[in-house]
Design an enzyme around this catalytic site. Structure first.
Site, mmCIF file in Angstrom:
data_model
loop_
_atom_site.group_PDB
_atom_site.id
_atom_site.type_symbol
_atom_site.label_atom_id
_atom_site.label_comp_id
_atom_site.label_asym_id
_atom_site.label_seq_id
_atom_site.Cartn_x
_atom_site.Cartn_y
_atom_site.Cartn_z
ATOM 1 N N CYS A 1 42.645 37.569 34.639
ATOM 2 C CA CYS A 1 41.537 37.629 33.805
ATOM 3 C C CYS A 1 42.155 37.334 32.243
ATOM 4 O O CYS A 1 43.189 37.829 31.869
ATOM 5 C CB CYS A 1 41.461 39.136 33.969
ATOM 6 S SG CYS A 1 39.951 39.494 32.752
ATOM 7 N N HIS B 1 33.372 38.276 39.877
ATOM 8 C CA HIS B 1 34.423 38.725 38.585
ATOM 9 C C HIS B 1 33.646 38.458 37.502
ATOM 10 O O HIS B 1 33.846 39.529 36.582
ATOM 11 C CB HIS B 1 35.468 37.741 38.756
ATOM 12 C CG HIS B 1 36.506 38.107 37.727
ATOM 13 N ND1 HIS B 1 37.704 38.670 37.638
ATOM 14 C CD2 HIS B 1 36.600 37.818 36.466
ATOM 15 C CE1 HIS B 1 38.385 38.633 36.701
ATOM 16 N NE2 HIS B 1 37.601 38.153 35.774
ATOM 17 N N GLU B 2 32.851 37.405 37.183
ATOM 18 C CA GLU B 2 32.336 37.167 35.797
ATOM 19 C C GLU B 2 31.052 37.966 35.773
ATOM 20 O O GLU B 2 30.738 38.655 34.609
ATOM 21 C CB GLU B 2 31.965 35.743 35.564
ATOM 22 C CG GLU B 2 33.074 34.670 35.710
ATOM 23 C CD GLU B 2 34.369 35.210 34.885
ATOM 24 O OE1 GLU B 2 34.226 35.745 33.761
ATOM 25 O OE2 GLU B 2 35.651 34.704 35.001
#
Ligand code: K1U
Length: 138
Positions: free
Chosen positions: A91, A133-134
């Site tokens: 990240c 994830h985004e």
């Protein structure tokens, strides 16, 4: 285009609620282009607007090796998911930290593109993981 400042944990602004985009206009296209440039420079394979302190539901992704297959997602929604996959994730808001995360192996995402047109995309593997994830930031 411009390089934007990526927020790092534990910056509380990373928890800001992202708002849906009402219209994909030139201002939004400019933000998407700045986010893409910022992501390429980082370097990374995905970036959500929240990570650059823009509280809008915007995501850019490019998992290609040549940085030549950008994907723009405005107001993305996962409408179907299947399978289970464990993958090590990084990240840009937590530099140097990687962690195994379990997510769906394949997803169907519905979004508006950079041109404001709605589309659906079936993704699997790394692309599916990156999309999930985004979207966690939106
Ligand atoms: O912070 C972010 O959202 C970006 C993040 C996206 C991501 C990576 C891996 C799994 C899920 C989501 C990154 O891009 S971390 C950096 C990274 O993975 C990478 C950097 C350079 C080349 C290839 C990968």
């Amino acid at each position: 285009m411009a390089i934007l400042n990526i927020l790092h944990f534990p910056d509380p602004r990373l928890r800001n609620m992202a708002k849906p985009v009402a219209q994909v206009d030139d201002e939004i296209r400019g933000l998407l282009d700045d986010m893409l440039e910022t992501m390429y420079q980082a370097p990374g394979i995905g970036l959500a607007a929240t990570q650059v302190n823009i509280a809008k539901r915007l995501v850019v992704i490019d998992i290609s090796e040549g940085n030549d297959q950008p994907l723009f997602l405005v107001n993305p929604e996962i409408v179907a998911r299947d399978g289970v996959e464990e993958m090590e994730e990084g990240c840009l808001s937590v530099p140097g930290f990687f962690e195994k995360v379990t997510r769906a192996d394949s997803v169907k995402v519905r979004a508006l593109g950079r041109d404001g047109q709605p589309f659906e995309l079936d993704a699997e593997g790394l692309l599916a993981v990156c999309i999930q994830h985004e979207i966690d930031y939106t």
